[in-house]
Motif scaffolding. Structure first.
Motif, short mmCIF file in Angstrom:
data_model
loop_
_atom_site.label_atom_id
_atom_site.label_comp_id
_atom_site.label_asym_id
_atom_site.label_seq_id
_atom_site.Cartn_x
_atom_site.Cartn_y
_atom_site.Cartn_z
N TRP A 15 -3.82 3.67 2.50
CA TRP A 15 -4.52 2.58 1.81
C TRP A 15 -3.59 1.38 1.73
O TRP A 15 -2.38 1.52 1.52
N SER B 259 -11.54 0.87 -2.77
CA SER B 259 -11.09 -0.05 -1.73
C SER B 259 -12.12 -1.13 -1.48
O SER B 259 -11.78 -2.31 -1.31
N ASN B 260 -13.40 -0.75 -1.48
CA ASN B 260 -14.46 -1.73 -1.25
C ASN B 260 -14.57 -2.69 -2.42
O ASN B 260 -14.81 -3.89 -2.24
N SER C 262 -8.86 -5.07 1.63
CA SER C 262 -8.35 -3.75 1.28
C SER C 262 -8.83 -2.78 2.34
O SER C 262 -10.02 -2.78 2.70
N ASN C 263 -7.93 -1.94 2.85
CA ASN C 263 -8.26 -1.02 3.93
C ASN C 263 -7.91 0.41 3.52
O ASN C 263 -6.82 0.67 3.02
N TYR C 264 -8.84 1.32 3.77
CA TYR C 264 -8.60 2.75 3.52
C TYR C 264 -8.97 3.51 4.78
O TYR C 264 -10.13 3.51 5.20
N GLY D 181 0.80 -1.21 0.00
CA GLY D 181 0.00 0.00 0.00
C GLY D 181 0.83 1.25 0.00
O GLY D 181 2.04 1.24 -0.28
N MET E 172 -12.01 6.81 -3.55
CA MET E 172 -11.10 5.87 -2.88
C MET E 172 -11.88 4.87 -2.04
O MET E 172 -11.53 3.69 -1.98
N VAL F 299 -3.51 -3.25 0.97
CA VAL F 299 -4.07 -4.59 0.80
C VAL F 299 -3.33 -5.51 1.75
O VAL F 299 -2.08 -5.50 1.78
#
Length: 425
Positions: A313, A274-275, A302-304, A256, A270, A315
């Motif tokens: 952001w 991410s979703n 995936s995280n934001y 990320g 974003m 993964v």
């Protein structure tokens, strides 16, 4: 139907927000504008340390009175600390709402941090640190932010260092809270059925303020300093690959970079990206690619996370050590696909519908919704309305989503951090 909000600001600077909801359960709490990023270099772990100690005695209550204050009527009292804020929250039945307001106000603004309690509780925090170090799937996120923000406040972990924690005293706690635990650095939030003017009157009395006319629904800017140029993308350190030898059976991997902050106009694109890539849905692209089709991972996400001025952001996935390189190549190819090819009208509509549906369902998790409302008002002065958020998501175009992917997912921006066993080299 849009929710009804009430907001005002007391003469001591405290901001209050209430969202009406017809229920016998009340959710309320304080959002304090202090987290790990507000600590001085010599105060590592202090914000989280204070969160623990706030339950250990006030000018009016002993520790056992605090722990029994809401529990004996079936309520709940809790708190948590993150990089940006500290939140104290309570859940009670409507008749016990004033009891919760009084208890929360007392522990947040009148705690005494007795040394005997510090000496006991610090060992609990040190045990928490040791337990955390035994969880590579959690600690990798802190190391990743340390790499993205080297030497900066956002790069420090929340729990701090055990040796330094054991040196903290009552005076240290009082100095820290004198700087940060002020009414003008706080938001009180309430979600449920209550008379807003009565709530304001209670809080005025608890702070020793004279009753004054209430100016409701005043525009606010939040309790955090917002970036002067919110539409700028924060710079990311040059991408690199870092491998750590850990005695873990499974490899843990993060890929990320820095991303849009919470004020950036492309943050909605974003969120959708991410979703789409690794949200909670089983049909997320990376889940379908790495788990369902290739059978290489058990979990991939995936995280934001958007702070006020910058975002992160990433993964994350866990896999067999010998599959790390293959999984990383597959993830990079999917990111490149997002950057080079716009979503079709059908794909875009499906992605929007899924994200909006998830937001709507999450709203029914009432405690989480109430806390998120309080945090949004504290950070940006916004009344968080899921309907308005849905409108912003619906307005996204395929070009906006692709532009965000092309800007964030540039290969030179991406950093890889992997925990693996020495035998997997």
């Amino acid at each position: 139907m849009k929710p009804t909000f009430h907001t005002c600001r007391l003469s001591n600077g405290l901001r209050i927000i209430h969202e009406e909801r017809d229920s016998e359960v009340m959710y309320c709490g304080y959002v304090m504008g202090v987290g790990t990023r507000h600590e001085a270099a010599a105060e590592s772990g202090m914000a989280h340390f204070i969160e623990h100690m706030t339950f250990k005695g006030t000018k009016h209550r002993r520790a056992w009175q605090i722990s029994n204050g809401l529990e004996r009527v079936g309520g709940e009292l809790n708190a948590f600390t993150n990089k940006q804020e500290t939140v104290y929250c309570a859940t009670v039945l409507q008749p016990d709402f004033r009891r919760a307001v009084d208890l929360l106000t007392d522990i947040v603004f009148h705690s005494t941090y007795p040394q005997a309690e510090i000496d006991r509780e610090v060992e609990v925090i040190c045990d928490e640190i040791d337990s955390y170090k035994d969880s590579p799937g959690e600690i990798i996120f802190d190391e990743f932010e340390e790499i993205l923000f080297p030497g900066a406040d956002l790069g420090r972990d929340i729990l701090g260092d055990a040796q330094r924690l054991r040196s903290y005293t009552t005076d240290d706690a009082l100095r820290f809270t004198a700087r940060h635990y002020r009414p003008d650095n706080a938001v009180f939030y309430a979600y449920g059925r209550t008379d807003f003017r009565r709530l304001v009157g209670w809080l005025q009395g608890m702070f020793g303020l004279k009753p004054e006319p209430i100016t409701e629904n005043c525009d606010e800017t939040g309790i955090f300093r917002l970036p002067e140029k919110p539409d700028l993308l924060p710079e990311a350190p040059a991408g690199r690959e870092i491998f750590r030898d850990k005695g873990t059976h499974q490899a843990h991997v993060l890929l990320g970079c820095t991303a849009y902050g919470g004020c950036h106009p492309r943050r909605y694109a974003m969120m959708l990206l991410s979703n789409l890539l690794g949200g909670p849905g089983m049909n997320a692209r990376l889940n379908m690619l790495l788990r369902e089709r290739a059978g290489l991972v058990y979990t991939v996400e995936s995280n934001y996370s958007a702070y006020v001025d910058v975002g992160v952001w990433s993964v994350y996935f866990g896999c067999d050590a010998h599959d790390v390189s293959r999984c990383v190549r597959m993830v990079r190819r999917e990111l490149q696909r997002c950057a080079e090819s716009p979503l079709s009208p059908r794909q875009l509509a499906a992605a929007k519908q899924q994200l909006i549906g998830q937001i709507g369902i999450a709203q029914e998790q009432h405690e989480s919704h109430a806390i998120t409302m309080g945090k949004a008002y504290a950070r940006y002065g916004l009344r968080r309305d899921p309907a308005t958020l849905a409108e912003r998501i619906q307005a996204l175009t395929a070009e906006e989503v692709q532009c965000a992917a092309a800007e964030i997912f540039r290969p030179e921006r991406l950093t890889l951090l992997a925990y693996r066993t020495p035998a997997s080299r």
